[in-house]
Scaffold this motif. Structure first.
Motif, PDB file in Angstrom:
ATOM      1  N   VAL A  39     -11.291   0.502   4.465  1.00  0.00           N
ATOM      2  CA  VAL A  39     -10.544  -0.532   3.565  1.00  0.00           C
ATOM      3  C   VAL A  39      -9.988   0.346   2.183  1.00  0.00           C
ATOM      4  CG1 VAL A  39     -10.498  -2.281   1.848  1.00  0.00           C
ATOM      5  CG2 VAL A  39     -11.623  -2.579   3.984  1.00  0.00           C
ATOM      6  N   ARG A  40     -10.981   1.234   1.740  1.00  0.00           N
ATOM      7  CA  ARG A  40     -10.382   2.122   0.577  1.00  0.00           C
ATOM      8  C   ARG A  40      -9.519   3.301   0.994  1.00  0.00           C
ATOM      9  NH1 ARG A  40     -13.107   6.488  -0.636  1.00  0.00           N
ATOM     10  NH2 ARG A  40     -14.972   5.634   0.275  1.00  0.00           N
ATOM     11  N   LEU A  41     -10.090   3.812   2.159  1.00  0.00           N
ATOM     12  CA  LEU A  41      -9.207   4.866   2.769  1.00  0.00           C
ATOM     13  C   LEU A  41      -7.801   4.683   3.082  1.00  0.00           C
ATOM     14  CD1 LEU A  41     -12.024   6.751   4.801  1.00  0.00           C
ATOM     15  CD2 LEU A  41     -11.056   7.440   2.648  1.00  0.00           C
ATOM     16  N   THR A  42      -7.516   3.353   3.410  1.00  0.00           N
ATOM     17  CA  THR A  42      -6.118   2.790   3.947  1.00  0.00           C
ATOM     18  C   THR A  42      -5.295   2.525   2.611  1.00  0.00           C
ATOM     19  OG1 THR A  42      -7.069   0.836   4.496  1.00  0.00           O
ATOM     20  CG2 THR A  42      -6.700   2.407   6.279  1.00  0.00           C
ATOM     21  N   GLY A  43      -5.947   2.636   1.297  1.00  0.00           N
ATOM     22  CA  GLY A  43      -5.489   2.219   0.378  1.00  0.00           C
ATOM     23  C   GLY A  43      -5.281   0.507   0.062  1.00  0.00           C
ATOM     24  N   SER A  44      -6.351  -0.068   0.839  1.00  0.00           N
ATOM     25  CA  SER A  44      -6.181  -1.752   1.068  1.00  0.00           C
ATOM     26  C   SER A  44      -7.213  -2.354   0.008  1.00  0.00           C
ATOM     27  CB  SER A  44      -6.270  -2.040   2.388  1.00  0.00           C
ATOM     28  OG  SER A  44      -5.613  -1.413   3.601  1.00  0.00           O
ATOM     29  N   ASN A  71      -2.113  -3.888   4.514  1.00  0.00           N
ATOM     30  CA  ASN A  71      -3.060  -3.666   3.666  1.00  0.00           C
ATOM     31  C   ASN A  71      -3.796  -5.116   3.357  1.00  0.00           C
ATOM     32  OD1 ASN A  71      -2.511  -0.972   3.223  1.00  0.00           O
ATOM     33  ND2 ASN A  71      -1.539  -1.465   1.463  1.00  0.00           N
ATOM     34  N   THR A  72      -2.967  -6.321   3.285  1.00  0.00           N
ATOM     35  CA  THR A  72      -3.600  -7.457   3.123  1.00  0.00           C
ATOM     36  C   THR A  72      -4.539  -7.617   4.542  1.00  0.00           C
ATOM     37  OG1 THR A  72      -1.949  -8.286   1.718  1.00  0.00           O
ATOM     38  CG2 THR A  72      -3.386  -9.905   2.901  1.00  0.00           C
ATOM     39  N   ALA A  73      -4.173  -7.638   5.399  1.00  0.00           N
ATOM     40  CA  ALA A  73      -4.721  -7.753   6.757  1.00  0.00           C
ATOM     41  C   ALA A  73      -6.008  -7.018   6.781  1.00  0.00           C
ATOM     42  CB  ALA A  73      -3.987  -7.395   7.941  1.00  0.00           C
ATOM     43  N   ILE A  74      -6.023  -5.728   6.533  1.00  0.00           N
ATOM     44  CA  ILE A  74      -7.067  -4.703   6.545  1.00  0.00           C
ATOM     45  C   ILE A  74      -8.119  -5.387   5.585  1.00  0.00           C
ATOM     46  CG2 ILE A  74      -7.989  -2.433   6.126  1.00  0.00           C
ATOM     47  CD1 ILE A  74      -5.523  -1.536   6.925  1.00  0.00           C
ATOM     48  N   GLU A  75      -7.998  -5.614   4.404  1.00  0.00           N
ATOM     49  CA  GLU A  75      -8.889  -6.032   3.551  1.00  0.00           C
ATOM     50  C   GLU A  75      -9.431  -7.446   3.767  1.00  0.00           C
ATOM     51  OE1 GLU A  75     -10.965  -7.280  -0.097  1.00  0.00           O
ATOM     52  OE2 GLU A  75     -10.990  -5.614   1.127  1.00  0.00           O
ATOM     53  N   PHE A  76      -8.570  -8.379   4.280  1.00  0.00           N
ATOM     54  CA  PHE A  76      -9.084  -9.676   4.666  1.00  0.00           C
ATOM     55  C   PHE A  76     -10.098  -9.672   5.914  1.00  0.00           C
ATOM     56  CE2 PHE A  76      -8.568 -14.070   7.192  1.00  0.00           C
ATOM     57  CZ  PHE A  76      -8.746 -14.679   5.734  1.00  0.00           C
TER      58      PHE A  76
END
Length: 320
Positions: A39-44, A71-76
């Protein structure tokens, strides 16, 4: 495995299913540690900018002009994985609670799993609300390391008896093993400081540690050499004292994992820390930690589990 057998595995658990759930806890805790780094590495990191909602008006992702839907999808998605970890944690606790005969040592360790997941969830909210402050992010990772340790302890204890611990190696070798655990833990702390100082903050708005990146990276590298040196000393000591084969092989596995982790670390440093290699390095960190714990647990014994069929067999012999 169908739903019925899955339900029976924790509602009417056997020793084997109890240990299986403990192993699952190790895997999911290690997995969400790595996905959290992704999540962090993708800027999400702020793909869902609020907590517990994803956005101020919704618990699920909705279109937002200032946030990439990826980014929203990755974090969620990472938030949703928390429910998988929680499900495994609850299954561990129920299996330990309903295991016959009940073992208080397993029940205490299993209780740490759901408590730890809930703690991580609340702390994750603090991470978001602090706009990915590096201190909160670092603690988030270190709590995951603690969760992995608790899960591995549950896995190890579920496969052995409840006798007082008995050393299988010389006392000084056991002390060396504890020193190795301490050195790896310090190494992990140094690693999160390097990460919190480096370029992958999780979002452009996130703050960073104000340390010099080259200085903290060199300190981290020095600590790596200390851990590797202790591993070599431990492996040599286990070999020359003819320690149990499992412990000797575990030390060699740890050394191999450390070498692979070292290669990744140096390559990522000289390539200006690309995100993919940083992700591999986080995975390597969790594997080093698990391999270290495995070595230490294999250097002592609490006896074997009693034969569950022994009472029935004895009863049959006396005609009961």
């Amino acid at each position: 495995m169908n739903l019925r057998s899955l339900h029976q595995s924790f509602w009417t658990p056997t020793r084997r299913s109890m240990r299986g759930w403990a192993l699952a806890a190790v895997v999911v805790n290690a997995g969400i540690t790595v996905t959290g780094a992704a999540v962090r590495l993708t800027g999400s990191g702020l793909g869902c900018p609020t907590w517990p909602r994803c956005t101020p008006d919704s618990f699920i992702p909705v279109a937002h002009p200032e946030i990439s839907p990826i980014n929203t999808a990755i974090e969620f998605g990472n938030r949703m994985l928390t429910f998988l970890v929680l499900a495994v944690a609850v299954a561990c606790f129920l299996a330990a609670l309903r295991l016959t005969p009940r073992r208080s040592s397993l029940l205490r360790l299993a209780a740490l799993q759901p408590v730890g997941v809930l703690t991580q969830g609340l702390w994750g909210g603090l991470v978001v609300r602090s706009a990915l402050n590096p201190v909160t992010v670092s603690v988030h990772f270190l709590v995951s390391i603690g969760m992995i340790a608790a899960a591995y302890a549950l896995y190890a204890r579920s496969g052995e008896g409840d006798e007082p611990p008995r050393r299988l190696v010389h006392r000084d070798i056991r002390t060396l093993g504890f020193a190795l655990v301490g050195s790896v833990l310090v190494l992990l702390v140094a690693g999160v400081v390097v990460t919190g100082t480096g370029p992958h903050s999780g979002d452009e708005a996130a703050s960073r540690f104000s340390f010099d990146i080259e200085t903290v990276a060199r300190i981290h590298a020095d600590l790596v050499w200390i851990a590797v040196g202790l591993t070599i000393a431990l492996a040599f000591a286990l070999h020359v004292t003819n320690a149990p084969g499992l412990a000797r092989r575990a030390a060699l596995v740890l050394f191999a994992v450390e070498l692979a982790q070292g290669v990744i670390g140096y390559v990522q440093y000289f390539l200006a820390v690309p995100a993919f290699l940083v992700g591999l390095h986080v995975l390597g960190s969790t594997l080093v930690w698990i391999a270290t714990l495995r070595v230490v647990f294999l250097m002592r014994s609490r006896g074997s589990l009693p034969d569950a069929t022994a009472p029935q067999a004895k009863a049959a012999q006396v005609g009961i």
